[in-house]
Design a protein around this motif. Structure first.
Motif, PDB file in Angstrom:
ATOM      1  N   HIS A  27      -1.861   4.792   3.577  1.00  0.00           N
ATOM      2  CA  HIS A  27      -2.970   3.847   3.473  1.00  0.00           C
ATOM      3  C   HIS A  27      -2.845   2.787   4.563  1.00  0.00           C
ATOM      4  CE1 HIS A  27      -3.242   5.792  -0.438  1.00  0.00           C
ATOM      5  NE2 HIS A  27      -4.443   5.254  -0.595  1.00  0.00           N
ATOM      6  N   SER A  28      -3.978   2.391   5.116  1.00  0.00           N
ATOM      7  CA  SER A  28      -4.004   1.491   6.263  1.00  0.00           C
ATOM      8  C   SER A  28      -4.262   0.041   5.846  1.00  0.00           C
ATOM      9  CB  SER A  28      -5.108   1.928   7.233  1.00  0.00           C
ATOM     10  OG  SER A  28      -5.394   0.913   8.161  1.00  0.00           O
TER      11      SER A  28
ATOM     12  N   ARG B 223     -11.109   4.616  -3.035  1.00  0.00           N
ATOM     13  CA  ARG B 223      -9.656   4.752  -3.112  1.00  0.00           C
ATOM     14  C   ARG B 223      -8.965   3.400  -2.904  1.00  0.00           C
ATOM     15  NH1 ARG B 223      -9.256   8.294   0.431  1.00  0.00           N
ATOM     16  NH2 ARG B 223      -8.246   7.247   2.178  1.00  0.00           N
ATOM     17  N   TYR B 224      -9.423   2.645  -1.926  1.00  0.00           N
ATOM     18  CA  TYR B 224      -8.813   1.347  -1.662  1.00  0.00           C
ATOM     19  C   TYR B 224      -9.188   0.325  -2.722  1.00  0.00           C
ATOM     20  CZ  TYR B 224      -6.914   2.635   2.891  1.00  0.00           C
ATOM     21  OH  TYR B 224      -6.171   3.207   3.888  1.00  0.00           O
TER      22      TYR B 224
ATOM     23  N   THR C 247      -7.777  -1.095   6.954  1.00  0.00           N
ATOM     24  CA  THR C 247      -8.893  -0.726   6.081  1.00  0.00           C
ATOM     25  C   THR C 247      -8.944  -1.642   4.873  1.00  0.00           C
ATOM     26  OG1 THR C 247      -8.722   1.579   6.784  1.00  0.00           O
ATOM     27  CG2 THR C 247      -9.921   1.149   4.742  1.00  0.00           C
ATOM     28  N   ALA C 248      -7.797  -1.957   4.293  1.00  0.00           N
ATOM     29  CA  ALA C 248      -7.769  -2.881   3.157  1.00  0.00           C
ATOM     30  C   ALA C 248      -8.320  -4.245   3.564  1.00  0.00           C
ATOM     31  CB  ALA C 248      -6.343  -3.021   2.619  1.00  0.00           C
TER      32      ALA C 248
ATOM     33  N   THR D  39     -13.338   6.757   0.679  1.00  0.00           N
ATOM     34  CA  THR D  39     -12.280   5.868   1.167  1.00  0.00           C
ATOM     35  C   THR D  39     -12.374   4.500   0.506  1.00  0.00           C
ATOM     36  OG1 THR D  39     -12.130   6.977   3.310  1.00  0.00           O
ATOM     37  CG2 THR D  39     -11.359   4.698   3.205  1.00  0.00           C
TER      38      THR D  39
ATOM     39  N   LEU E 195       0.830  -1.196   0.000  1.00  0.00           N
ATOM     40  CA  LEU E 195       0.000   0.000   0.000  1.00  0.00           C
ATOM     41  C   LEU E 195       0.868   1.252   0.000  1.00  0.00           C
ATOM     42  CD1 LEU E 195      -2.620  -1.105   2.663  1.00  0.00           C
ATOM     43  CD2 LEU E 195      -2.935  -1.037   0.195  1.00  0.00           C
TER      44      LEU E 195
END
Length: 234
Positions: free
Chosen positions: A164-165, A201-202, A168-169, A198, A160
């Motif tokens: 970016h976390s 984006r991911y 979250t992914a 969000t 990532l």
């Protein structure tokens, strides 16, 4: 991390699963990974807690669906009793609420059934690397901290970009894995508890990495809606 082990000492593992056959398979898988030693198997929350009260272990491979309590209840009780045993959830529970609760209560990793030996091996090898690094003591720079946490996310999300976390992914992955069919970015955002921006984006990152497939659905308005499906392994 849990009890301190010297260089070369095996990592003791307790396998917890209500299905005896599945527990045997998971134990056999774990025992095949160099550096790991399965010391016991338990088939209920009570059995697991009773064993851990008598003998500490380094790692618990913990199912969520147990006959007396669920896996999260076991983790809560361990923490209440002051046990710092590391936990990897190994379960068929795919709902986002369970994944979020496991993360918040201290589970280091979350492996969704069914999985292959390679999938479990990757998780265990990353865990072993983390233990070896932390056992060295001293202070950690930011890059080292990032590497520690990144190691726990192997085989789950792509590399990532900064900012970016991985968590979250992982949430988006769980939403897509548990879906009965393709989902729009809006539906994914709602189920994951993140904003639509969000999620988009991911999802774009996951699509570029080949983890999700983007399709189009034409509604009554004639405008196509982007829909996403998870394509990589669990």
């Amino acid at each position: 991390m849990t009890r301190s082990t010297g260089p070369g000492a095996p990592i003791d593992v307790l396998v917890v699963d209500d299905d005896v056959r599945v527990a045997d398979i998971n134990a056999a898988y774990a025992a095949k990974v160099p550096g790991f030693r399965v010391v016991a198997k338990a088939h209920s929350a009570a059995q697991a807690l009773a064993y851990l009260a008598e003998r500490p272990v380094d790692l618990v491979l913990l199912d969520h669906y147990l006959p007396d309590e669920n896996g999260l209840a076991v983790v809560r009780e361990l923490r209440r009793l002051g046990h710092h045993t590391d936990v990897i959830m190994v379960t068929a529970a795919r709902d986002v609420a369970t994944v979020q609760a496991a993360m918040r209560q201290g589970a280091l990793q979350y492996l969704v059934k069914p999985f292959t030996f390679a999938g479990l091996r990757a998780k265990l090898e990353a865990y072993a690397l983390l233990r070896r690094t932390l056992d060295g003591g001293g202070e950690a720079e930011q890059a080292e901290v990032d590497r520690f946490f990144g190691a726990l996310s192997v085989t789950t999300e792509p590399d990532l970009p900064k900012g970016h976390s991985p968590t979250t992914a992982e949430l988006l992955r769980q939403v897509l894995l548990s879906a009965e069919g393709p989902l729009s970015a809006q539906r994914i955002a709602e189920r994951a508890g993140v904003s639509r921006q969000t999620a988009q984006r991911y999802l774009k990152l996951l699509e570029r990495a080949g983890r999700v497939r983007l399709g189009l659905r034409y509604g009554e308005t004639g405008r196509p809606e982007h829909q996403y499906t998870w394509t990589a392994g669990p």
